[in-house]
Design an enzyme around this catalytic site. Sequence first.
Site: not given
Length: 686
Positions: A111, A161, A228, A268
């Site tokens: 996803k 990162w 999420d 989400k």
Amino acid sequence: MDDYRQFQKFNVIDEVYIEDTVNASFNKIFSFENNGDCCLPNSNTMFKEDAWHIKELYDIKSILNDTKSKLNNYRLNEWSEHTRKRNKAGSVIYFIDKRIEPEFVTQAWCKFYEIVSRFPLVPNNAITNKSFTSVHLCEAPGAFITSLNHWLKSHHPLIKWDWIGTTLNPYYEGNSIERMITDDRFIIHTLEHWEFGPYNTGNIVEEENREQIIENCRRKDVYLVTADGSVDCSNDPGEQEQIVTQLHHCETITALNILSEGGSFLLKMFTIFEHTTVSLLYLLFCCFESIHMFKPATSKEGNSEVYVICLNFKSFQFMKNREIFNKKFNDISTKAMFCREDIPDNFIQEIIKCAEFFKNHQCKVILENIESYDKNFKDVILERIKRTIAERYIDIYELKKLHNKNSEIVGRTKLMAYNNFCCDARSPLDSYNERRSISDLEPVCRLKVLLKLLQNIETLEKDYRFERETKQFYKLWINFGKPYRRIQSSKFVPTKILKTLNQSFEVMEIMNICSDFTTEESVIKYLDRMRFNEELTTIIKFKHINEENNYQLINDIYETLGKIAQGNNLVFIGYSLFSQMNVGLLKLVSRFFYSMNFQPDNNLGYVIIFNNLLSEKNTISRNGRKNFDQLLQVAKLAKSKEKIILSVFSMLDLYETVWMKNITYINLWNIKCFAKNIREKIAQEK
């Protein structure tokens, strides 16, 4: 000839149907147009008005809930298996795993990769600077992080990162099973990146945890925040949106406090029927240049899950109202965030269109799944659709294998080797109506049902014996945190079993039944049968219940060890092995003895016998004394701060011990023994 033409006709129809279905799977998206005119209302009008609702949205909610209610009599495990087979994107994970071999491929991985490939979640600022930090809220088990890593290494390998993850701490046993992902295979290897807050709970709803995350990000360039989070709503699926409202608010306010100018936020959500969600979306609409509601192809079709993609953060919009938002969410205000009149009508109309759009998708899938389940017919075209979607996914998102294994965060091999069967969170009760019927029973009947479930556990009754380990021992890993009344989650008990056990404890409290099934009589009978030499054996009896771990427990064992002579034995009766602290403490105590036995008894559960106390001159024993002294001092400090010890050794070290895997079997047998004894006790009291 006519038959051949007919075959060609149907084949063309099938191909058109497949293509339309595949395209629809990748295009469940609704974008809100922001012309830049919208801004947050005056702070004086915020959190002033009582709850309000929009009739059109409630009408859509009613239709959706009526459709969902058709599932109430289906057994959860059977229905889940059916919808899994019907999932049009069900082959994506398999294809990716075989062809691309990602580090940690899950549905969440797919996803996120779909979203980050389709929307500029990593903004140009981060790409230009070749450096940024991402923060991942409610992230367990960590697949968004590994998916982002794969995307960065594939598209921008030179970017420096860093990341921070936070989630309900899987090693804090006071966290509820219903609210937590127990899969820790990635977390356990990356603990230095995880922030669980000052009390080690990891609960973002708690103010102190949000403040610590915000403080830790104050001097970082955070260009991406993902959230999420979710909550188990299986006991009230029709009100999922209201149940998760507070969580969504806390995720959003945390994100807006830490994002840098121009950053992105991924949240989400589920349905958007209530004023709380409408207001939250309007807040995001005002604070970002654009927002999009997107249901990835790899998101389960029949659920309400949808992702809000917020791009190009306009920090000044939030910062001028930051104080009131932080204060009100800390106070958990019961008032509506915005007055209805402060939200433009054209935005409300867009919300209604969006709600109708995703409701139609969800209802269509649910009804199709019901029809196929009831008629039990095989959809011959479905397999072709699954394969097409999987191949299309890999193609349009340009997935490629990372050939340099150093590009992985933990490593695919290491993660695949991890196995913890305590992660199964499904309830022994199957359908929604079955769970409701159990909860509606009188307490004594409900308790009997729960105890019967526990007594039917399959387990093995055997002795376990472990000799003293001669290799170098692991270092202490002492953590402390917020006290809890009862263990809600455990790495040493399968989650569905622990959930049922806790439900039985709750009913026993209502009925005033003592949950400590060990009696003085049963202890005496056991000692007589074993014929321990009283002069050479010291016995400690604990309450055989999963209470919080505390200073008193550590101190009692410490003082007892100081009184035992060399060569003597120590016996634990009723010692709980549900918590990381108790298991770690047992590991520490075992350092003082030549061997340790776990011996089953039908009335006491497993009895733990430490044989032959080592000499204080022994190096292992001497180091153990130093470790125990250190633990006791930390326990005293924790007590003074009204905290408790959560761990003695790290879970990674405990997992690697030779006797660790048997602790779960011992716990299962203890639970079965508990259920048998309590059922007998209830029968005798009739």
